[in-house]
Design an enzyme around this catalytic site. Structure first.
Site, PDB file in Angstrom:
ATOM      1  N   TYR A  36      10.459 -10.209   2.443  1.00  0.00           N
ATOM      2  CA  TYR A  36      10.162  -9.910   1.040  1.00  0.00           C
ATOM      3  C   TYR A  36       9.632  -8.492   0.964  1.00  0.00           C
ATOM      4  CZ  TYR A  36       5.098 -10.348   1.722  1.00  0.00           C
ATOM      5  OH  TYR A  36       3.806 -10.149   2.125  1.00  0.00           O
ATOM      6  N   CYS A  37       9.652  -7.929  -0.232  1.00  0.00           N
ATOM      7  CA  CYS A  37       9.035  -6.614  -0.436  1.00  0.00           C
ATOM      8  C   CYS A  37       8.424  -6.590  -1.829  1.00  0.00           C
ATOM      9  CB  CYS A  37       9.998  -5.465  -0.151  1.00  0.00           C
ATOM     10  SG  CYS A  37      11.529  -5.482  -1.061  1.00  0.00           S
ATOM     11  N   ARG A  38       8.639  -5.566  -2.587  1.00  0.00           N
ATOM     12  CA  ARG A  38       7.923  -5.384  -3.852  1.00  0.00           C
ATOM     13  C   ARG A  38       8.294  -6.375  -4.942  1.00  0.00           C
ATOM     14  NH1 ARG A  38       8.698   0.455  -2.659  1.00  0.00           N
ATOM     15  NH2 ARG A  38       6.672   1.105  -1.904  1.00  0.00           N
ATOM     16  N   CYS A  42      13.698  -4.944  -5.259  1.00  0.00           N
ATOM     17  CA  CYS A  42      13.557  -4.222  -3.997  1.00  0.00           C
ATOM     18  C   CYS A  42      14.717  -4.592  -3.073  1.00  0.00           C
ATOM     19  CB  CYS A  42      12.227  -4.573  -3.348  1.00  0.00           C
ATOM     20  SG  CYS A  42      11.952  -3.688  -1.812  1.00  0.00           S
TER      21      CYS A  42
END
Length: 78
Positions: A36-38, A42
């Site tokens: 996962y990221c932002r 993302c």
């Protein structure tokens, strides 16, 4: 790094995409990976999943990021 240190999903490990490319061979293949990221827009987490899957890892993309996790009242670590 600052984002991860301020808040991240419990048990998460920070491995930015450039570092993942360098260290992928050393990751255990017997454990699934959720990237996962932002948040939903993302692309880095999706790139990480593609890289991992090409190398034989079980990997999935979590479309939510820390902000969405927090909005749903889910626990975060710092």
């Amino acid at each position: 790094r600052e984002e991860f240190e301020s808040a991240h999903l419990p048990h998460a490990r920070s491995l930015p995409l450039d570092e993942l490319r360098r260290r992928v061979a050393g990751l255990p293949k017997n454990l699934p990976v959720v990237a996962y990221c932002r948040g939903p827009f993302c692309l880095m987490a999706r790139d990480a999943v593609r890289l991992l899957r090409r190398r034989g890892y079980r990997a999935w993309h979590l479309p939510d990021g820390v902000a969405e996790w927090r909005a749903h009242g889910m626990p975060l670590a710092a």
